[in-house]
Enzyme design. Structure first.
Site, PDB file in Angstrom:
ATOM      1  NE  ARG A 193      -4.001 -20.501  13.312  1.00 61.13           N
ATOM      2  CZ  ARG A 193      -4.941 -19.583  13.521  1.00 61.13           C
ATOM      3  NH1 ARG A 193      -6.025 -19.552  12.766  1.00 61.13           N
ATOM      4  NH2 ARG A 193      -4.809 -18.696  14.470  1.00 61.13           N
TER       5      ARG A 193
ATOM      6  CB  THR B  27      -0.912   0.002   1.253  1.00 65.58           C
ATOM      7  OG1 THR B  27      -1.804  -1.096   1.151  1.00 65.58           O
ATOM      8  CG2 THR B  27      -1.708   1.283   1.377  1.00 65.58           C
TER       9      THR B  27
ATOM     10  CD  GLN C 197      -8.728 -22.533  16.037  1.00 66.99           C
ATOM     11  OE1 GLN C 197      -9.735 -22.000  16.506  1.00 66.99           O
ATOM     12  NE2 GLN C 197      -8.777 -23.655  15.373  1.00 66.99           N
ATOM     13  CB  CYS C 198      -4.907 -18.605  21.984  1.00 67.38           C
ATOM     14  SG  CYS C 198      -6.165 -19.590  22.759  1.00 67.38           S
TER      15      CYS C 198
ATOM     16  CG  ASP D 291      -2.741  -7.572   3.155  1.00 66.30           C
ATOM     17  OD1 ASP D 291      -3.157  -6.946   4.152  1.00 66.30           O
ATOM     18  OD2 ASP D 291      -3.274  -7.471   2.029  1.00 66.30           O
TER      19      ASP D 291
ATOM     20  CB  THR E 292       0.466 -11.814  14.474  1.00 65.83           C
ATOM     21  OG1 THR E 292      -0.491 -12.433  13.669  1.00 65.83           O
ATOM     22  CG2 THR E 292      -0.207 -11.189  15.661  1.00 65.83           C
TER      23      THR E 292
HETATM   24  N1  ASP Z   1      -2.660  -5.410   0.320  1.00 59.67           N
HETATM   25  C1  ASP Z   1      -1.569  -4.575   0.803  1.00 59.67           C
HETATM   26  C2  ASP Z   1      -0.310  -5.406   0.786  1.00 59.67           C
HETATM   27  O1  ASP Z   1      -0.104  -6.187   1.670  1.00 59.67           O
HETATM   28  C3  ASP Z   1      -1.892  -4.080   2.168  1.00 59.67           C
HETATM   29  C4  ASP Z   1      -0.890  -3.106   2.753  1.00 59.67           C
HETATM   30  O2  ASP Z   1       0.221  -2.932   2.298  1.00 59.67           O
HETATM   31  O3  ASP Z   1      -1.245  -2.489   3.792  1.00 59.67           O
HETATM   32  O4  ASP Z   1       0.485  -5.304  -0.121  1.00 59.67           O
END
Ligand code: ASP
Length: 332
Positions: free
Chosen positions: A235, A11, A268-269, A89, A159
């Protein structure tokens, strides 16, 4: 100190298109104005990986492309610090993957990105990139870290926790390495792990991640494991519990392990410490040879599995390494 930037996409450098955000901003021009007048203005180099990607398209081969560029620049000048610009991501997978592949290099590597493109009013891009530069050139960091939303986190303990908040990431089982402020507050460095010599490059391996849910049937589990992948990440619930009263469920796990496929149990926690023998509902898995991921995040466990498979390990040998800290990815 020289800083080398590896721009991978995400992004941060995206612009609008008729089909949604795509890479296309003038990232290098933006960096020039961000750094103008600072001591870094003339000591920054940039590699833009081709093609620039949305990090949802990253694979272990994308991780390796970063490792290759980074190693080439570190070999040319061992004093270089690295900033990696990446989509959020799958940033946590990449940062974990880099940590395993680079244990032999004592250079600072900071990965960052942003929730809003650099050209948008109110974007978090400038704050994150500036923070990443500060961390990388601080002289206090070696190894892979992730800077986001005013915090520096260990790269293999993170994470993505929000698709919109500027905090973006959490490190559920390890304290932040540093928090910004005047001055920054640094924590005691955690143990770096035992390292890995002469890491073979990442290759792409068939690893399945399966979320257990109340009511999952043996038939469904078997279908998800056919054909057998190279490794399974299950998981499970809580400390690593599974529906052990579902007839045949643990037999499936036993058969998978007997066929030479490692079974790794995560939780999964969000905050977790997998202890397979703690309840009867997890003990059957331990007896069948599955191994718990302890307090690794899913991202750290998945990238580690890809790393170990890329080193030629499988089955019991791979399972053995899951409980050993290669790069500080689990608490000792
Ligand atoms: N979809 C974008 C990516 O992971 C999300 C981001 O960068 O915030 O490339």
């Amino acid at each position: 100190m020289r800083v080398h930037i590896i721009y991978t996409g995400g992004t941060i450098g995206m612009v609008d298109s008729p089909h949604g955000l795509v890479p296309g901003a003038d990232l290098e021009g933006w960096l020039d104005s961000l750094l103008a007048g600072t001591p870094l203005a003339r000591s920054v180099t940039v590699t833009s990986l081709a093609p620039l990607i949305d990090s949802s398209n990253a694979t272990p081969l994308s991780w390796q492309a970063i490792v290759d560029d980074l190693r080439a620049h570190a070999a040319a000048d061992p004093q270089t610090a690295f900033v990696i610009l990446h989509g959020t991501d799958t940033m946590a997978y990449t940062s974990a993957a880099l940590s395993y592949a680079l244990t032999d290099l004592s250079v600072p590597v900071v990965i960052t990105g942003s929730q809003l493109p650099l050209g948008e009013l109110g974007s978090d891009a400038a704050a994150n990139v500036t923070g990443a530069f500060q961390a990388a050139t601080s002289g206090r960091l070696s190894g892979v870290a992730l800077f986001f939303g005013h915090r520096l986190l260990a790269g293999n303990r993170v994470t993505k926790s929000s698709s919109w908040a500027f905090t973006g990431f959490e490190s559920p089982n390890a304290a932040p390495l540093a928090t910004t402020g005047a001055p920054w507050q640094w924590a005691q460095a955690a143990s770096p792990g035992i390292g890995w010599k002469d890491a073979a490059p990442y290759t792409r391996h068939d690893v399945v991640v399966i979320d257990l849910v109340p009511g999952i049937t043996v038939a469904r589990l078997e279908a998800l494991l056919t054909p057998l992948p190279e490794a399974v990440i299950l998981r499970a619930f809580g400390v690593g519990n599974v529906p052990s009263q579902e007839p045949g469920l643990t037999d499936v796990v036993e058969r998978v392990i007997a066929a030479g496929t490692a079974v790794i149990v995560t939780s999964q926690c969000h905050e977790s410490q997998v202890l397979l023998g703690h309840y009867e509902a997890g003990d059957a898995l331990a007896r069948s040879g599955a191994v718990g991921s302890r307090d690794m995040t899913l991202e750290a466990a998945y990238a580690k599995t890809q790393f170990l498979l890329s080193q030629g390990l499988a089955g019991d040998d791979l399972a053995h390494w899951m409980g050993r800290s290669i790069a500080g990815e689990l608490s000792q």
